[in-house]
Design a protein around this motif. Structure first.
Motif, PDB file in Angstrom:
ATOM      1  N   TYR A 195       9.542  -2.082   1.026  1.00  0.00           N
ATOM      2  CA  TYR A 195      10.917  -1.477   0.965  1.00  0.00           C
ATOM      3  C   TYR A 195      11.694  -2.708   0.867  1.00  0.00           C
ATOM      4  CZ  TYR A 195      11.288  -4.086   5.615  1.00  0.00           C
ATOM      5  OH  TYR A 195      11.193  -4.843   6.683  1.00  0.00           O
ATOM      6  N   GLU A 196      12.961  -2.270   0.159  1.00  0.00           N
ATOM      7  CA  GLU A 196      13.979  -3.502  -0.213  1.00  0.00           C
ATOM      8  C   GLU A 196      14.872  -3.819   1.136  1.00  0.00           C
ATOM      9  OE1 GLU A 196      17.416  -4.025  -3.415  1.00  0.00           O
ATOM     10  OE2 GLU A 196      16.021  -2.649  -4.035  1.00  0.00           O
ATOM     11  N   GLN A 197      14.681  -4.960   1.540  1.00  0.00           N
ATOM     12  CA  GLN A 197      15.047  -5.346   2.550  1.00  0.00           C
ATOM     13  C   GLN A 197      16.996  -5.306   2.747  1.00  0.00           C
ATOM     14  OE1 GLN A 197      13.817  -9.162   4.061  1.00  0.00           O
ATOM     15  NE2 GLN A 197      11.765  -8.295   4.387  1.00  0.00           N
ATOM     16  N   SER A 198      17.327  -5.526   1.291  1.00  0.00           N
ATOM     17  CA  SER A 198      18.859  -5.369   1.202  1.00  0.00           C
ATOM     18  C   SER A 198      19.418  -3.986   1.145  1.00  0.00           C
ATOM     19  CB  SER A 198      19.181  -6.264  -0.035  1.00  0.00           C
ATOM     20  OG  SER A 198      18.510  -5.893  -0.990  1.00  0.00           O
ATOM     21  N   SER A 199      18.355  -3.160   0.969  1.00  0.00           N
ATOM     22  CA  SER A 199      18.748  -1.604   0.711  1.00  0.00           C
ATOM     23  C   SER A 199      19.188  -0.890   1.841  1.00  0.00           C
ATOM     24  CB  SER A 199      17.486  -0.867   0.189  1.00  0.00           C
ATOM     25  OG  SER A 199      16.707  -0.742   1.225  1.00  0.00           O
ATOM     26  N   LEU A 228       0.799  -1.147   0.020  1.00  0.00           N
ATOM     27  CA  LEU A 228      -0.056   0.067  -0.072  1.00  0.00           C
ATOM     28  C   LEU A 228       0.863   1.210  -0.123  1.00  0.00           C
ATOM     29  CD1 LEU A 228      -2.819  -1.236   2.634  1.00  0.00           C
ATOM     30  CD2 LEU A 228      -2.909  -1.134   0.039  1.00  0.00           C
ATOM     31  N   VAL A 229       2.238   1.158   0.380  1.00  0.00           N
ATOM     32  CA  VAL A 229       2.900   2.230   0.462  1.00  0.00           C
ATOM     33  C   VAL A 229       4.439   1.826   0.552  1.00  0.00           C
ATOM     34  CG1 VAL A 229       3.177   2.258   3.204  1.00  0.00           C
ATOM     35  CG2 VAL A 229       3.539   4.648   1.837  1.00  0.00           C
ATOM     36  N   MET A 230       5.217   2.784  -0.046  1.00  0.00           N
ATOM     37  CA  MET A 230       6.710   2.506  -0.216  1.00  0.00           C
ATOM     38  C   MET A 230       7.518   3.207   0.938  1.00  0.00           C
ATOM     39  SD  MET A 230       9.292   0.937  -1.690  1.00  0.00           S
ATOM     40  CE  MET A 230       9.233   0.595  -3.309  1.00  0.00           C
ATOM     41  N   LEU A 231       8.188   2.430   1.810  1.00  0.00           N
ATOM     42  CA  LEU A 231       9.039   3.207   2.741  1.00  0.00           C
ATOM     43  C   LEU A 231      10.346   3.642   2.195  1.00  0.00           C
ATOM     44  CD1 LEU A 231       9.630   3.829   5.890  1.00  0.00           C
ATOM     45  CD2 LEU A 231      10.832   1.693   5.803  1.00  0.00           C
ATOM     46  N   GLU A 232      10.829   4.903   2.043  1.00  0.00           N
ATOM     47  CA  GLU A 232      11.730   5.247   1.250  1.00  0.00           C
ATOM     48  C   GLU A 232      12.757   6.054   2.503  1.00  0.00           C
ATOM     49  OE1 GLU A 232      10.294   7.980  -1.450  1.00  0.00           O
ATOM     50  OE2 GLU A 232       9.375   6.672  -2.610  1.00  0.00           O
ATOM     51  N   GLN A 233      13.983   6.152   1.976  1.00  0.00           N
ATOM     52  CA  GLN A 233      15.298   6.632   2.884  1.00  0.00           C
ATOM     53  C   GLN A 233      14.804   8.019   3.397  1.00  0.00           C
ATOM     54  OE1 GLN A 233      19.094   6.799   0.978  1.00  0.00           O
ATOM     55  NE2 GLN A 233      18.973   4.401   0.964  1.00  0.00           N
ATOM     56  N   GLN A 234      13.742   8.782   2.886  1.00  0.00           N
ATOM     57  CA  GLN A 234      13.561  10.069   3.293  1.00  0.00           C
ATOM     58  C   GLN A 234      12.651  10.110   4.373  1.00  0.00           C
ATOM     59  OE1 GLN A 234      11.649  11.675  -0.206  1.00  0.00           O
ATOM     60  NE2 GLN A 234       9.451  10.739   0.146  1.00  0.00           N
ATOM     61  N   GLY A 258       7.883  -5.958   9.892  1.00  0.00           N
ATOM     62  CA  GLY A 258       7.281  -7.431   9.508  1.00  0.00           C
ATOM     63  C   GLY A 258       5.832  -7.280   8.778  1.00  0.00           C
ATOM     64  N   ARG A 259       5.514  -6.130   8.052  1.00  0.00           N
ATOM     65  CA  ARG A 259       4.181  -5.786   7.245  1.00  0.00           C
ATOM     66  C   ARG A 259       4.486  -6.110   5.825  1.00  0.00           C
ATOM     67  NH1 ARG A 259       0.072  -3.879  10.314  1.00  0.00           N
ATOM     68  NH2 ARG A 259      -0.881  -3.688   8.226  1.00  0.00           N
ATOM     69  N   ASP A 260       3.540  -6.794   5.309  1.00  0.00           N
ATOM     70  CA  ASP A 260       3.471  -6.966   3.718  1.00  0.00           C
ATOM     71  C   ASP A 260       3.128  -5.829   2.916  1.00  0.00           C
ATOM     72  OD1 ASP A 260       4.437  -9.841   4.352  1.00  0.00           O
ATOM     73  OD2 ASP A 260       2.461 -10.444   4.039  1.00  0.00           O
ATOM     74  N   TRP A 264       8.370   1.967  16.587  1.00  0.00           N
ATOM     75  CA  TRP A 264       7.664   2.113  14.960  1.00  0.00           C
ATOM     76  C   TRP A 264       8.459   1.260  14.080  1.00  0.00           C
ATOM     77  CZ3 TRP A 264      11.068   4.209  11.194  1.00  0.00           C
ATOM     78  CH2 TRP A 264      10.385   4.540  10.122  1.00  0.00           C
ATOM     79  N   ALA A 265       9.694   1.092  14.398  1.00  0.00           N
ATOM     80  CA  ALA A 265      10.248   0.127  13.372  1.00  0.00           C
ATOM     81  C   ALA A 265       9.879  -1.358  13.233  1.00  0.00           C
ATOM     82  CB  ALA A 265      11.899   0.321  13.718  1.00  0.00           C
ATOM     83  N   ASN A 266       9.651  -1.914  14.355  1.00  0.00           N
ATOM     84  CA  ASN A 266       8.980  -3.150  14.589  1.00  0.00           C
ATOM     85  C   ASN A 266       7.501  -3.154  14.023  1.00  0.00           C
ATOM     86  OD1 ASN A 266      10.710  -5.261  15.939  1.00  0.00           O
ATOM     87  ND2 ASN A 266      10.753  -3.701  17.769  1.00  0.00           N
TER      88      ASN A 266
END
Length: 94
Positions: A59-63, A19-25, A53-55, A47-49
């Motif tokens: 976000y790219e986990q290796s980024s 639904l949303v993309m987590l970005e570095q910003q 784990g949400r689908d 917040w990070a937790n």
């Protein structure tokens, strides 16, 4: 912060598409809030937790964003969040 967590609880955990993309910003913004004493290290971990784990939050986990989110969600396994560490993380994603 609590409003965001409550909103997330109202959404199903598994989703067919993000639904949303987590970005570095986004991460930089929350790190700046921590650095400005608007959020505690505990707030950051919660917040990070809540996101990690949400689908439905992509976000790219290796980024860099994925690694940073993992560190914030797991300070006991990685590095405790301190103002100095927050500044280093901000530098690394800026």
């Amino acid at each position: 912060m609590n409003e965001i967590l409550l909103d997330l609880k109202g959404l199903p955990w598994d989703s067919e598409f993000p639904l949303v993309m987590l970005e570095q910003q986004h991460l930089a913004s929350v790190l700046r809030r921590y650095h400005n004493n608007e959020l505690s290290s505990g707030d950051m971990e919660v917040w990070a937790n809540a996101i990690e784990g949400r689908d439905d939050i992509s976000y790219e986990q290796s980024s860099a964003a994925g690694r940073l989110l993992h560190e914030l969600a797991n300070p006991r396994l990685t590095a405790p969040l301190t103002p100095e560490r927050a500044a280093e993380l901000l530098d690394s994603i800026s």
